[in-house]
Design a protein around this motif. Structure first.
Motif, PDB file in Angstrom:
ATOM      1  N   LEU A 173       0.930  -1.406   0.056  1.00  0.00           N
ATOM      2  CA  LEU A 173       0.008   0.070   0.112  1.00  0.00           C
ATOM      3  C   LEU A 173       0.877   1.260  -0.047  1.00  0.00           C
ATOM      4  CD1 LEU A 173      -2.576  -1.093   2.301  1.00  0.00           C
ATOM      5  CD2 LEU A 173      -2.950  -1.023  -0.054  1.00  0.00           C
ATOM      6  N   ASP A 174       2.022   1.284   0.874  1.00  0.00           N
ATOM      7  CA  ASP A 174       2.937   2.310   0.679  1.00  0.00           C
ATOM      8  C   ASP A 174       3.433   2.833  -0.715  1.00  0.00           C
ATOM      9  OD1 ASP A 174       2.483   2.706   3.441  1.00  0.00           O
ATOM     10  OD2 ASP A 174       4.589   1.529   3.864  1.00  0.00           O
ATOM     11  N   GLN A 218       2.006   2.083  -3.288  1.00  0.00           N
ATOM     12  CA  GLN A 218       1.076   2.512  -4.090  1.00  0.00           C
ATOM     13  C   GLN A 218       0.531   4.039  -4.202  1.00  0.00           C
ATOM     14  OE1 GLN A 218      -2.420  -0.088  -3.156  1.00  0.00           O
ATOM     15  NE2 GLN A 218      -1.945  -1.766  -4.346  1.00  0.00           N
ATOM     16  N   LYS A 219       0.916   4.381  -2.662  1.00  0.00           N
ATOM     17  CA  LYS A 219       0.394   6.120  -2.374  1.00  0.00           C
ATOM     18  C   LYS A 219       1.551   6.651  -3.292  1.00  0.00           C
ATOM     19  CE  LYS A 219      -1.800   4.904   1.790  1.00  0.00           C
ATOM     20  NZ  LYS A 219      -1.848   5.246   3.395  1.00  0.00           N
ATOM     21  N   THR A 265      -9.679   5.123  -5.451  1.00  0.00           N
ATOM     22  CA  THR A 265      -8.393   5.206  -4.693  1.00  0.00           C
ATOM     23  C   THR A 265      -7.711   3.778  -4.464  1.00  0.00           C
ATOM     24  OG1 THR A 265      -9.426   5.330  -2.542  1.00  0.00           O
ATOM     25  CG2 THR A 265      -8.709   7.346  -3.518  1.00  0.00           C
ATOM     26  N   ASN A 266      -6.513   3.495  -5.126  1.00  0.00           N
ATOM     27  CA  ASN A 266      -6.146   2.134  -5.146  1.00  0.00           C
ATOM     28  C   ASN A 266      -5.549   1.735  -3.609  1.00  0.00           C
ATOM     29  OD1 ASN A 266      -5.037  -0.133  -5.882  1.00  0.00           O
ATOM     30  ND2 ASN A 266      -3.408   0.447  -7.167  1.00  0.00           N
ATOM     31  N   ASP A 267      -6.666   1.715  -2.887  1.00  0.00           N
ATOM     32  CA  ASP A 267      -6.324   1.064  -1.468  1.00  0.00           C
ATOM     33  C   ASP A 267      -7.646   0.066  -1.188  1.00  0.00           C
ATOM     34  OD1 ASP A 267      -8.558   2.777  -0.878  1.00  0.00           O
ATOM     35  OD2 ASP A 267      -7.365   4.359  -0.202  1.00  0.00           O
TER      36      ASP A 267
END
Length: 384
Positions: free
Chosen positions: A3-4, A6-7, A124-126
């Protein structure tokens, strides 16, 4: 991809493919045209500094999986590292079935798709963004139906006024305002209804109408010459006629019901409602029910719920992640409750089933967190 990471993705350095789709037929055939989709997507990309390296267009429905060759190739190209992300007008342009919707979410999980962009939807990609995207895929059919009704607004508006643009009716003509008026065969068709109510067969009615030389002529198409066509009663058209409540004054069209007797006091019904009911009872009595259909069980979110432990390791026969089965179990008090159960024998969960209310509560909690207002809903609805 974590996830980090991706952000930290810089969207301005990603390679996007613009995918535009419109069905060639069906409920969404009048949905926003492909050129409009392309224009709005390109405008959004320009505003946000996104690089579009290819534009793909398709005229196929997304209701069923594996029916869109352009979309299928697009996913293969992404896996081959040709594209990094997708830009589309709305999520339902990408998928209207959970199989392909699941493919997209799975490719987001694997990092094959690094980003999705829509002019009509913020993604959002989360985990939260993927949950919202999944819900959008699952309810896209609802939006399709809603859009279809909006497209037919003009037709429905006329129908609400008692006017019709539907199929012609035997024994009637429509005037320039779409109002039904009796024609020269009115009394003959009326006699056909009376004969049917007394037990005459469809073939007897067809023979009677042919003897009376009943027919109607279609209007030539706009711009065509000498293309009118003479239509005579047949078994199929007669059978259809005897099922239409229009003949006693209730017009059913486009999912609406209009009592023409209330709209137009001078409308002349061909028969009494009692005659119509006699004909329906006669048809029901002569219909042989050779099979008894099993009552369908209520299984909400069927094929939508996956086991969190086995997702990505437990697959169905088509190689897709296997969903949980929906069933009923008894609780301690003996009451049946709805449950979702993982059927993977290698599942390491202590209890492989979960009560449905936990799943629904999670969905409700997510939807409540969006804090949507009536104003926001109206604005979103207009944009769609």
């Amino acid at each position: 991809m974590s996830l980090d990471l991706q952000k930290e993705v810089d969207r301005t350095k990603l390679r996007y493919v613009l995918y535009a789709r419109k069905s060639t037929s069906g409920e969404d055939s009048q949905y926003r045209s492909i050129p409009d989709q392309v224009k709005h997507c390109r405008d959004m990309a320009e505003r946000n500094g996104l690089k579009i390296i290819d534009i793909l267009e398709e005229k196929k429905s997304a209701k069923k999986a594996d029916k869109r060759p352009v979309f299928t190739q697009l996913l293969k190209d992404i896996q081959a590292n040709k594209y990094d992300g997708i830009i589309a007008w709305a999520p339902d342009r990408l998928a209207r079935n959970m199989l392909e919707g699941g493919q997209i979410i799975n490719m987001l999980d694997d990092g094959d798709i690094k980003d999705l962009q829509f002019p009509t939807h913020h993604f959002t990609n989360d985990p939260s963004g993927k949950l919202t995207l999944g819900i959008m895929f699952s309810i896209s059919k609802h939006f399709s139906d809603d859009l279809s009704r909006k497209v037919r607004r003009g037709v429905d508006g006329n129908l609400e006024e008692g006017k019709s643009s539907g199929a012609p009716k035997w024994g009637y003509d429509r005037d320039i305002n779409g109002i039904y008026r009796p024609n020269e065969s009115f009394n003959i068709i009326q006699e056909a209804w009376i004969r049917r109510s007394k037990g005459a067969s469809y073939q007897d009615i067809v023979n009677f109408l042919k003897e009376k030389e009943v027919q109607r002529t279609t209007k030539p198409k706009r711009g065509a010459e000498n293309e009118s066509k003479v239509i005579r009663p047949a078994l199929s058209s007669v059978a259809k006629m005897f099922k239409q409540s229009f003949y006693y004054g209730v017009l059913m069209q486009s999912g609406q019901t209009v009592d023409l007797r209330e709209f137009f006091p001078d409308f002349e019904p061909m028969i009494e409602e009692s005659i119509f009911n006699q004909v329906q009872a006669l048809g029901y009595a002569r219909t042989k029910d050779t099979s008894r259909k099993k009552r369908l069980e209520f299984k909400p979110l069927s094929r939508f719920v996956y086991c969190a432990v086995c997702y990505g390791t437990h697959f169905d026969k088509n190689g897709q992640p296997a969903w949980t089965s929906v069933g009923k179990n008894k609780n301690g008090s003996g009451t049946h409750v709805l449950t979702y159960r993982c059927d993977n024998k290698q599942c390491t969960r202590d209890v492989r089933s979960i009560r449905a209310h936990y799943v629904f509560n999670a969905i409700y909690e997510r939807l409540d967190s969006l804090e949507l207002t009536d104003e926001a809903y109206e604005r979103y609805s207009k944009r769609i």
